[in-house]
Design an enzyme around this catalytic site. Sequence first.
Site, short mmCIF file in Angstrom:
data_model
loop_
_atom_site.label_atom_id
_atom_site.label_comp_id
_atom_site.label_asym_id
_atom_site.label_seq_id
_atom_site.Cartn_x
_atom_site.Cartn_y
_atom_site.Cartn_z
N HIS A 149 0.88 -1.17 0.00
CA HIS A 149 0.00 0.00 0.00
C HIS A 149 0.92 1.23 0.00
CE1 HIS A 149 -2.80 2.98 1.71
NE2 HIS A 149 -3.78 2.16 1.39
N ASP A 226 3.33 -3.72 7.94
CA ASP A 226 2.04 -3.05 7.81
C ASP A 226 0.96 -4.10 8.08
OD1 ASP A 226 -0.33 -1.98 6.95
OD2 ASP A 226 0.40 -1.36 4.98
N GLN A 229 -4.26 -4.85 7.13
CA GLN A 229 -5.23 -5.82 6.59
C GLN A 229 -5.17 -7.16 7.31
OE1 GLN A 229 -7.60 -5.13 4.58
NE2 GLN A 229 -6.93 -3.17 3.74
N LYS A 252 -10.48 -0.32 10.38
CA LYS A 252 -10.67 -1.52 9.55
C LYS A 252 -11.06 -2.72 10.42
CE LYS A 252 -7.17 -0.13 6.17
NZ LYS A 252 -7.95 0.42 5.05
N CYS A 390 -4.64 2.26 -3.76
CA CYS A 390 -3.38 2.80 -3.21
C CYS A 390 -2.25 1.78 -3.35
CB CYS A 390 -3.51 3.24 -1.76
SG CYS A 390 -4.77 4.50 -1.52
N1 PLP Z 1 -1.93 -0.48 4.62
C1 PLP Z 1 -2.82 -1.24 3.99
C2 PLP Z 1 -2.42 -2.61 3.52
C3 PLP Z 1 -4.10 -0.76 3.77
O1 PLP Z 1 -5.00 -1.52 3.14
C4 PLP Z 1 -4.44 0.53 4.21
C5 PLP Z 1 -5.78 1.11 3.95
O2 PLP Z 1 -6.45 0.74 3.02
C6 PLP Z 1 -3.47 1.27 4.89
C7 PLP Z 1 -2.23 0.73 5.07
C8 PLP Z 1 -3.78 2.62 5.42
O3 PLP Z 1 -4.61 2.48 6.54
P1 PLP Z 1 -5.14 3.72 7.35
O4 PLP Z 1 -6.36 4.20 6.67
O5 PLP Z 1 -5.41 3.19 8.71
O6 PLP Z 1 -4.06 4.73 7.36
#
Ligand code: PLP
Length: 433
Positions: A149, A226, A229, A252, A390
């Site tokens: 992402h 990260d 998900q 999420k 993204c």
């Molecule tokens: N990382 C991943 C894999 C995501 O899917 C997302 C959001 O879609 C993010 C980071 C960013 O998350 P946040 O909205 O909590 O900043």
Amino acid sequence: MLRPGPLGFGLRRRVYTERMAVEAPTTPLDAARIKLDFPILMREVNGMLPAYLDSAASSQKPRQVIDAIVDVYETSYAAVHRAVYTLGERATERYEAARDTVTAFLNAASRREVIFVRNATEGLNLVAYAYGLKFLGPGDVIVSTEMEHHSNLVPWQEVARRTGAELRYVRLTDRGELDTESLEELAGADVKLVAATHVSNSLGTVNDVAAIARWAHDHGAVMVCDGAQAAPHRVVDVQALGCDFYAISGHKMCGPGMGALYGRADLLEAMDPFLTGGGQIAKVTLEGTTWNELPYKFEPGVPPLAEAVGFAAAADYVTRIGLEAIHEHEQVLTAYGWELLSAIPGVNLFGPPPPDRAGILSFTVDGVHAHDVAQILDAEGVCVRAGHHCTQPAMRHFDVVATSRASVYLYNTTDDLDRLAAGVDRVKRTFGV
Ligand code: PLP
């Protein structure tokens, strides 16, 4: 065979008639009952109950979380960490109790290692700015991946640009998995940091974080994961994973807009704050400042009490239902959704096939733009995301600009996926493809 919807909303059954070939499986969770906890899912939109299949973007919130947030404002709200009066002390206690809940949720060794942040993006940026800018320099190599992402990619581009470190990438295979050979090619480089996602939000790939963390440590690097998900959908134990940093997102996982960053205490101790201001200081004189202890050093400003309490209520909610059961439920739904979509001619699915993939079904329909797919599905009450999610480099790998993405969570039923598949049939009829 007609299958009734979770609440028997008869009008919608009409759309199932064309999908008779695939038998709906039973799943470990009674998702139709769980749906009742989510007021928004019980409310008609355009005359239909929504089949909400966009939890990878943001999940819906159960009554238990909404009530916890309302309760804070009605009984315990005041500025956290600042007031000596009773309400202020109550506010501080609730905020710190929320941290204890999230600490246990991630199985961090200490509450000092859990920093509340606005979202996963801020958590990852915190590591980039507070660790990356301080400890990386020319000649150092940062490793990220082609499936990240942008939140776990762009910050590292910035760190590379500002420090002179080199950013290299682990490539994708055509199944949408990390190419381990391309990781091994980096073994000879002076790798100082590896940034990888636990679960890909556009491909559904699940990475072996423990193996990547071992690889990073064997090469003298730290591992930043990260977990946006992953944490909502499976048990996450940061100690067992062995990563040095792990970012999660409350919105999420049934919570409000709030996130947390786990960081190894010795690394957090060595880092300087990312943001500075009130609350995160030990002493300020006109000549200079010393920092507060962990985790407060990284939390300047009046903390977001209601968000933290809501986040903890969300962690309690999914823990009570059981993350193993949620994961198993999603595995069954994902396999079912995959089977339904892959049976439709002209539908292309991305990422590794089930099992052992996350509940993210990213697909294109030949001859139809992803946004048109999402729009027609919306007319059927089916909520999916369309776009690059993204993850533009991952999209480029597969030579597409966008996909439609249906993602499942604990409140989704096989019925929601039937409606998705019927909606895709409708897309094809509408466009004559
Ligand atoms: N990382 C991943 C894999 C995501 O899917 C997302 C959001 O879609 C993010 C980071 C960013 O998350 P946040 O909205 O909590 O900043």
